[in-house]
Write a protein that holds these residues in place. Structure first.
Motif, PDB file in Angstrom:
ATOM      1  N   ARG A  86       0.820  -1.199   0.000  1.00 40.27           N
ATOM      2  CA  ARG A  86       0.000   0.000   0.000  1.00 40.27           C
ATOM      3  C   ARG A  86       0.863   1.263   0.000  1.00 40.27           C
ATOM      4  NH1 ARG A  86      -4.257  -0.981   4.755  1.00 40.27           N
ATOM      5  NH2 ARG A  86      -4.817   1.126   4.193  1.00 40.27           N
ATOM      6  N   GLU A  87       0.375   2.291  -0.676  1.00 39.33           N
ATOM      7  CA  GLU A  87       1.103   3.558  -0.726  1.00 39.33           C
ATOM      8  C   GLU A  87       0.183   4.691  -0.282  1.00 39.33           C
ATOM      9  OE1 GLU A  87       4.373   5.645  -3.427  1.00 39.33           O
ATOM     10  OE2 GLU A  87       2.618   5.028  -4.572  1.00 39.33           O
ATOM     11  N   ILE A  88       0.729   5.560   0.542  1.00 40.92           N
ATOM     12  CA  ILE A  88       0.039   6.749   1.022  1.00 40.92           C
ATOM     13  C   ILE A  88       0.797   7.968   0.496  1.00 40.92           C
ATOM     14  CG2 ILE A  88      -0.704   8.066   3.057  1.00 40.92           C
ATOM     15  CD1 ILE A  88      -2.001   5.277   2.962  1.00 40.92           C
TER      16      ILE A  88
ATOM     17  N   ALA B  99      -5.175   9.119  -7.053  1.00 38.35           N
ATOM     18  CA  ALA B  99      -6.382   8.304  -7.211  1.00 38.35           C
ATOM     19  C   ALA B  99      -6.074   6.981  -7.894  1.00 38.35           C
ATOM     20  CB  ALA B  99      -7.437   9.074  -8.005  1.00 38.35           C
ATOM     21  N   GLU B 100      -5.026   6.955  -8.729  1.00 43.03           N
ATOM     22  CA  GLU B 100      -4.631   5.743  -9.450  1.00 43.03           C
ATOM     23  C   GLU B 100      -3.508   4.974  -8.757  1.00 43.03           C
ATOM     24  OE1 GLU B 100      -6.354   4.783 -12.138  1.00 43.03           O
ATOM     25  OE2 GLU B 100      -7.579   6.579 -11.812  1.00 43.03           O
ATOM     26  N   LYS B 101      -2.751   5.647  -7.895  1.00 42.39           N
ATOM     27  CA  LYS B 101      -1.530   5.041  -7.368  1.00 42.39           C
ATOM     28  C   LYS B 101      -1.516   4.817  -5.858  1.00 42.39           C
ATOM     29  CE  LYS B 101       1.430   6.892 -11.002  1.00 42.39           C
ATOM     30  NZ  LYS B 101       2.628   7.661 -11.289  1.00 42.39           N
ATOM     31  N   ALA B 102      -2.444   5.399  -5.122  1.00 43.68           N
ATOM     32  CA  ALA B 102      -2.360   5.362  -3.659  1.00 43.68           C
ATOM     33  C   ALA B 102      -3.651   4.837  -3.053  1.00 43.68           C
ATOM     34  CB  ALA B 102      -2.057   6.756  -3.119  1.00 43.68           C
ATOM     35  N   THR B 103      -3.556   4.497  -1.777  1.00 45.96           N
ATOM     36  CA  THR B 103      -4.743   4.065  -1.042  1.00 45.96           C
ATOM     37  C   THR B 103      -5.259   5.164  -0.118  1.00 45.96           C
ATOM     38  OG1 THR B 103      -3.367   3.039   0.670  1.00 45.96           O
ATOM     39  CG2 THR B 103      -4.137   1.621  -1.128  1.00 45.96           C
ATOM     40  N   GLY B 104      -4.537   6.272  -0.031  1.00 48.26           N
ATOM     41  CA  GLY B 104      -4.973   7.393   0.791  1.00 48.26           C
ATOM     42  C   GLY B 104      -4.005   8.554   0.679  1.00 48.26           C
ATOM     43  N   ILE B 105      -4.449   9.703   1.178  1.00 50.86           N
ATOM     44  CA  ILE B 105      -3.640  10.926   1.160  1.00 50.86           C
ATOM     45  C   ILE B 105      -3.674  11.569   2.536  1.00 50.86           C
ATOM     46  CG2 ILE B 105      -3.409  13.277   0.243  1.00 50.86           C
ATOM     47  CD1 ILE B 105      -4.825  12.377  -2.282  1.00 50.86           C
ATOM     48  N   ILE B 106      -2.511  12.034   2.964  1.00 54.81           N
ATOM     49  CA  ILE B 106      -2.395  12.958   4.086  1.00 54.81           C
ATOM     50  C   ILE B 106      -2.017  14.286   3.449  1.00 54.81           C
ATOM     51  CG2 ILE B 106      -1.115  13.571   6.175  1.00 54.81           C
ATOM     52  CD1 ILE B 106      -0.476  10.500   6.414  1.00 54.81           C
ATOM     53  N   ILE B 107      -2.804  15.333   3.711  1.00 58.29           N
ATOM     54  CA  ILE B 107      -2.517  16.617   3.088  1.00 58.29           C
ATOM     55  C   ILE B 107      -2.498  17.732   4.119  1.00 58.29           C
ATOM     56  CG2 ILE B 107      -4.938  17.092   2.502  1.00 58.29           C
ATOM     57  CD1 ILE B 107      -3.810  18.416  -0.118  1.00 58.29           C
ATOM     58  N   ASN B 108      -1.467  18.561   4.015  1.00 57.07           N
ATOM     59  CA  ASN B 108      -1.413  19.824   4.724  1.00 57.07           C
ATOM     60  C   ASN B 108      -1.389  20.881   3.631  1.00 57.07           C
ATOM     61  OD1 ASN B 108      -0.785  22.188   6.060  1.00 57.07           O
ATOM     62  ND2 ASN B 108       0.679  21.219   7.454  1.00 57.07           N
TER      63      ASN B 108
ATOM     64  N   ASN C 145       4.160   2.119   2.113  1.00 59.54           N
ATOM     65  CA  ASN C 145       5.077   3.115   1.548  1.00 59.54           C
ATOM     66  C   ASN C 145       4.434   4.483   1.651  1.00 59.54           C
ATOM     67  OD1 ASN C 145       7.155   1.374   0.658  1.00 59.54           O
ATOM     68  ND2 ASN C 145       5.998   0.897  -1.187  1.00 59.54           N
ATOM     69  N   VAL C 146       5.276   5.503   1.844  1.00 57.83           N
ATOM     70  CA  VAL C 146       4.786   6.876   1.751  1.00 57.83           C
ATOM     71  C   VAL C 146       5.529   7.584   0.631  1.00 57.83           C
ATOM     72  CG1 VAL C 146       3.959   7.162   4.127  1.00 57.83           C
ATOM     73  CG2 VAL C 146       6.342   7.665   3.601  1.00 57.83           C
ATOM     74  N   ASN C 147       4.796   8.386  -0.104  1.00 54.16           N
ATOM     75  CA  ASN C 147       5.362   9.215  -1.155  1.00 54.16           C
ATOM     76  C   ASN C 147       5.195  10.656  -0.680  1.00 54.16           C
ATOM     77  OD1 ASN C 147       6.260  10.384  -3.504  1.00 54.16           O
ATOM     78  ND2 ASN C 147       4.539   9.727  -4.755  1.00 54.16           N
ATOM     79  N   CYS C 148       6.282  11.263  -0.197  1.00 53.86           N
ATOM     80  CA  CYS C 148       6.231  12.603   0.370  1.00 53.86           C
ATOM     81  C   CYS C 148       6.505  13.645  -0.706  1.00 53.86           C
ATOM     82  CB  CYS C 148       7.259  12.742   1.496  1.00 53.86           C
ATOM     83  SG  CYS C 148       6.925  11.674   2.915  1.00 53.86           S
TER      84      CYS C 148
END
Length: 145
Positions: free
Chosen positions: A2-4, A65-74, A45-48
């Motif tokens: 999984r990637e976030i 939307a195509e590559k991750a299972t979720g987003i953390i956004i600031n 995995n995280v993609n920062c």
């Protein structure tokens, strides 16, 4: 695995230098290192990513939307007025958690309103870098309401 996506908006590249009394002395590199360590423990995995440009942030949201299972956004200052970022979040089906290092509700009045929060799964404010760790754990746990 999984990637976030972890997306940080304008001026967050200045962490450690910008208003250390508000944001602390740790840098964006410190935050990203901590997130990579936490993600490894949790088996994801995280993609920062960080940008001072609204369009780039919108592109990353679409890409996620195509590559991750979720987003953390600031979204930084974009939080308070970017309907483009708000609409990009609304256009995707993966969960998004909004994080702010400082307690935006205890600061200037213009920071009290988030145009992005209503289209996110949740918002974490005022807990420093710990807010990002909590958001990561929440995305991994999942759980629909």
């Amino acid at each position: 695995m999984r990637e976030i996506y972890v997306i940080n908006g304008p001026n967050l590249n200045r962490l450690g230098l910008r208003e250390p009394g508000v944001y602390g002395k740790e840098t964006l590199s410190d935050l990203e290192f901590m997130l990579h360590q936490e993600a490894q423990k949790l088996g994801v995995n995280v993609n920062c990513l960080q940008s001072n440009h609204e369009g780039e942030i919108i592109d990353w949201i679409h890409e996620s939307a195509e590559k991750a299972t979720g987003i953390i956004i600031n979204p930084g200052a974009f939080t308070h007025y970017s309907y483009g970022i708000r609409d990009a979040i609304a256009s995707i089906s993966i969960p998004v958690i909004e994080v702010h290092i400082s307690n935006v509700h205890a600061r200037e009045a213009f920071r009290h309103t988030s145009v992005t929060a209503p289209v996110t799964k949740g918002q974490i404010v005022g807990l420093g870098f710990t807010g990002y760790k909590l958001a990561l754990a929440a995305l991994i746990e999942g759980g629909e309401e």
